[in-house]
Design a protein around this motif. Structure first.
Motif, PDB file in Angstrom:
ATOM      1  N   MET A   1       0.820  -1.200   0.000  1.00 36.30           N
ATOM      2  CA  MET A   1       0.000   0.000   0.000  1.00 36.30           C
ATOM      3  C   MET A   1       0.863   1.264   0.000  1.00 36.30           C
ATOM      4  O   MET A   1       0.429   2.292  -0.476  1.00 36.30           O
ATOM      5  CB  MET A   1      -0.942  -0.048   1.212  1.00 36.30           C
ATOM      6  N   THR A   2       2.097   1.157   0.499  1.00 35.83           N
ATOM      7  CA  THR A   2       2.981   2.315   0.540  1.00 35.83           C
ATOM      8  C   THR A   2       3.229   2.861  -0.859  1.00 35.83           C
ATOM      9  O   THR A   2       3.177   4.065  -1.078  1.00 35.83           O
ATOM     10  CB  THR A   2       4.328   1.953   1.197  1.00 35.83           C
ATOM     11  N   GLN A   3       3.514   1.959  -1.822  1.00 36.18           N
ATOM     12  CA  GLN A   3       3.774   2.419  -3.187  1.00 36.18           C
ATOM     13  C   GLN A   3       2.546   3.126  -3.752  1.00 36.18           C
ATOM     14  O   GLN A   3       2.673   4.137  -4.436  1.00 36.18           O
ATOM     15  CB  GLN A   3       4.108   1.250  -4.129  1.00 36.18           C
ATOM     16  N   VAL A   4       1.372   2.593  -3.475  1.00 32.41           N
ATOM     17  CA  VAL A   4       0.147   3.177  -4.010  1.00 32.41           C
ATOM     18  C   VAL A   4      -0.039   4.585  -3.458  1.00 32.41           C
ATOM     19  O   VAL A   4      -0.339   5.509  -4.201  1.00 32.41           O
ATOM     20  CB  VAL A   4      -1.072   2.275  -3.707  1.00 32.41           C
ATOM     21  N   LYS A   5       0.151   4.775  -2.181  1.00 35.10           N
ATOM     22  CA  LYS A   5       0.021   6.107  -1.576  1.00 35.10           C
ATOM     23  C   LYS A   5       1.055   7.069  -2.168  1.00 35.10           C
ATOM     24  O   LYS A   5       0.763   8.220  -2.436  1.00 35.10           O
ATOM     25  CB  LYS A   5       0.225   6.034  -0.055  1.00 35.10           C
ATOM     26  N   GLN A   6       2.260   6.556  -2.350  1.00 39.40           N
ATOM     27  CA  GLN A   6       3.344   7.388  -2.857  1.00 39.40           C
ATOM     28  C   GLN A   6       3.071   7.884  -4.265  1.00 39.40           C
ATOM     29  O   GLN A   6       3.252   9.059  -4.569  1.00 39.40           O
ATOM     30  CB  GLN A   6       4.637   6.590  -2.823  1.00 39.40           C
ATOM     31  N   TYR A   7       2.660   6.993  -5.145  1.00 38.69           N
ATOM     32  CA  TYR A   7       2.495   7.351  -6.552  1.00 38.69           C
ATOM     33  C   TYR A   7       1.074   7.739  -6.934  1.00 38.69           C
ATOM     34  O   TYR A   7       0.860   8.417  -7.938  1.00 38.69           O
ATOM     35  CB  TYR A   7       2.967   6.203  -7.442  1.00 38.69           C
ATOM     36  N   LEU A   8       0.098   7.281  -6.166  1.00 42.48           N
ATOM     37  CA  LEU A   8      -1.297   7.531  -6.522  1.00 42.48           C
ATOM     38  C   LEU A   8      -2.059   8.260  -5.414  1.00 42.48           C
ATOM     39  O   LEU A   8      -3.282   8.187  -5.348  1.00 42.48           O
ATOM     40  CB  LEU A   8      -1.994   6.203  -6.853  1.00 42.48           C
ATOM     41  N   THR A  28      -0.845  -6.506 -12.189  1.00 45.51           N
ATOM     42  CA  THR A  28      -0.464  -5.240 -12.833  1.00 45.51           C
ATOM     43  C   THR A  28       0.442  -5.470 -14.034  1.00 45.51           C
ATOM     44  O   THR A  28       0.297  -4.807 -15.058  1.00 45.51           O
ATOM     45  CB  THR A  28       0.238  -4.290 -11.839  1.00 45.51           C
ATOM     46  N   GLY A  29       1.377  -6.404 -13.911  1.00 44.17           N
ATOM     47  CA  GLY A  29       2.305  -6.675 -15.007  1.00 44.17           C
ATOM     48  C   GLY A  29       1.596  -7.125 -16.267  1.00 44.17           C
ATOM     49  O   GLY A  29       1.840  -6.596 -17.361  1.00 44.17           O
ATOM     50  N   ASN A  30       0.697  -8.083 -16.140  1.00 47.26           N
ATOM     51  CA  ASN A  30      -0.043  -8.575 -17.314  1.00 47.26           C
ATOM     52  C   ASN A  30      -0.920  -7.486 -17.917  1.00 47.26           C
ATOM     53  O   ASN A  30      -1.015  -7.360 -19.134  1.00 47.26           O
ATOM     54  CB  ASN A  30      -0.896  -9.789 -16.935  1.00 47.26           C
ATOM     55  N   TRP A  31      -1.550  -6.696 -17.047  1.00 44.10           N
ATOM     56  CA  TRP A  31      -2.412  -5.615 -17.524  1.00 44.10           C
ATOM     57  C   TRP A  31      -1.603  -4.604 -18.330  1.00 44.10           C
ATOM     58  O   TRP A  31      -2.011  -4.200 -19.422  1.00 44.10           O
ATOM     59  CB  TRP A  31      -3.097  -4.959 -16.318  1.00 44.10           C
ATOM     60  N   LEU A  32      -0.456  -4.193 -17.798  1.00 43.55           N
ATOM     61  CA  LEU A  32       0.379  -3.214 -18.498  1.00 43.55           C
ATOM     62  C   LEU A  32       0.972  -3.790 -19.779  1.00 43.55           C
ATOM     63  O   LEU A  32       0.989  -3.117 -20.815  1.00 43.55           O
ATOM     64  CB  LEU A  32       1.493  -2.719 -17.572  1.00 43.55           C
ATOM     65  N   LEU A  33       1.457  -5.031 -19.730  1.00 39.56           N
ATOM     66  CA  LEU A  33       2.058  -5.638 -20.928  1.00 39.56           C
ATOM     67  C   LEU A  33       1.031  -5.859 -22.031  1.00 39.56           C
ATOM     68  O   LEU A  33       1.370  -5.804 -23.217  1.00 39.56           O
ATOM     69  CB  LEU A  33       2.744  -6.954 -20.572  1.00 39.56           C
ATOM     70  N   LYS A  34      -0.199  -6.101 -21.659  1.00 37.85           N
ATOM     71  CA  LYS A  34      -1.251  -6.277 -22.661  1.00 37.85           C
ATOM     72  C   LYS A  34      -1.499  -4.960 -23.399  1.00 37.85           C
ATOM     73  O   LYS A  34      -1.679  -4.934 -24.607  1.00 37.85           O
ATOM     74  CB  LYS A  34      -2.530  -6.761 -21.983  1.00 37.85           C
ATOM     75  N   LEU A 158       4.905   2.487 -11.920  1.00 30.93           N
ATOM     76  CA  LEU A 158       5.891   2.797 -10.877  1.00 30.93           C
ATOM     77  C   LEU A 158       5.614   1.980  -9.606  1.00 30.93           C
ATOM     78  O   LEU A 158       6.550   1.508  -8.959  1.00 30.93           O
ATOM     79  CB  LEU A 158       5.901   4.292 -10.568  1.00 30.93           C
ATOM     80  N   CYS A 159       4.346   1.803  -9.284  1.00 28.41           N
ATOM     81  CA  CYS A 159       3.988   0.939  -8.145  1.00 28.41           C
ATOM     82  C   CYS A 159       4.442  -0.494  -8.420  1.00 28.41           C
ATOM     83  O   CYS A 159       5.028  -1.148  -7.552  1.00 28.41           O
ATOM     84  CB  CYS A 159       2.479   0.950  -7.915  1.00 28.41           C
ATOM     85  N   HIS A 160       4.167  -0.964  -9.633  1.00 31.70           N
ATOM     86  CA  HIS A 160       4.557  -2.316 -10.024  1.00 31.70           C
ATOM     87  C   HIS A 160       6.078  -2.476  -9.984  1.00 31.70           C
ATOM     88  O   HIS A 160       6.595  -3.451  -9.448  1.00 31.70           O
ATOM     89  CB  HIS A 160       4.032  -2.640 -11.425  1.00 31.70           C
ATOM     90  N   LYS A 161       6.772  -1.529 -10.552  1.00 34.10           N
ATOM     91  CA  LYS A 161       8.237  -1.596 -10.628  1.00 34.10           C
ATOM     92  C   LYS A 161       8.866  -1.652  -9.246  1.00 34.10           C
ATOM     93  O   LYS A 161       9.792  -2.423  -9.013  1.00 34.10           O
ATOM     94  CB  LYS A 161       8.784  -0.391 -11.406  1.00 34.10           C
ATOM     95  N   GLU A 162       8.348  -0.858  -8.342  1.00 29.47           N
ATOM     96  CA  GLU A 162       8.905  -0.851  -6.995  1.00 29.47           C
ATOM     97  C   GLU A 162       8.703  -2.192  -6.291  1.00 29.47           C
ATOM     98  O   GLU A 162       9.547  -2.634  -5.538  1.00 29.47           O
ATOM     99  CB  GLU A 162       8.273   0.276  -6.183  1.00 29.47           C
ATOM    100  N   ARG A 163       7.586  -2.834  -6.580  1.00 30.30           N
ATOM    101  CA  ARG A 163       7.287  -4.102  -5.912  1.00 30.30           C
ATOM    102  C   ARG A 163       7.885  -5.309  -6.631  1.00 30.30           C
ATOM    103  O   ARG A 163       8.396  -6.225  -5.992  1.00 30.30           O
ATOM    104  CB  ARG A 163       5.785  -4.277  -5.795  1.00 30.30           C
TER     105      ARG A 163
END
Length: 169
Positions: A1-8, A28-34, A158-163
């Motif tokens: 949740m930290t990444q989400v608060k930070q970026y969103l 998130t990865g599959n969604w973005l790659l699609k 960015l949330c995905h990348k951090e995690r």
């Protein structure tokens, strides 16, 4: 949740919860790659400059020229900077010369072209509008109609990348 608060953090609680759920279920990865299967091919400063110049020529011909567009290892996304527009003034003889430079965080060397374009559009808009006001975002949307959606999706990345790490290499 930290990444989400930070970026969103500027988005509503419902959106943050949806992104958190996507992250927790590792979707998130599959969604973005699609949506964005490949990274751009603008890895060097020369190509990046030409790309930025093409956008500027199409939408902002009368604005101040840009002297440099580069990737910068010193920009940290954690401090909310995806890129920077700098204005450098130098005295040359009895004249004051102004140079506009755009610096893009190096981590964006391997992202989809749409994300890179959104960042460049944002920085180019600062040539005319210094503040993040209504006129600024109107100009961004003029140059990139999907500006707000792309900014959101980049923040999800960015949330995905951090995690989980990079998606595009």
């Amino acid at each position: 949740m930290t990444q989400v608060k930070q970026y969103l953090g500027a988005y509503g609680v419902e959106i943050q919860q949806q992104v958190t759920e996507l992250l927790e279920t590792e979707r998130t990865g599959n969604w973005l790659l699609k949506k964005y299967p490949t990274a751009h091919q603008l890895g060097n400063a020369g190509r990046l400059y030409d790309y930025a110049q093409a956008i500027k020529s199409e939408y902002m011909r009368s604005s101040a020229p840009i002297s440099k567009v580069i990737y910068d290892d010193k920009i940290h996304v954690i401090h909310n900077a995806l890129g920077l527009h700098t204005f450098v003034s130098r005295v040359q003889g009895n004249k004051l010369k102004a140079k506009h430079e755009i610096r893009v965080a190096s981590m964006f060397r391997n992202v989809p072209e749409a994300f890179l374009r959104m960042i460049l559009v944002h920085e180019l808009a600062h040539l005319k509008e210094k503040a993040h006001n209504k006129a600024f975002y109107k100009l961004c949307c003029h140059m990139e109609p999907d500006y707000h959606q792309l900014e959101f999706e980049l923040r999800v990345y960015l949330c995905h990348k951090e995690r989980f790490g990079d998606l595009w290499k």
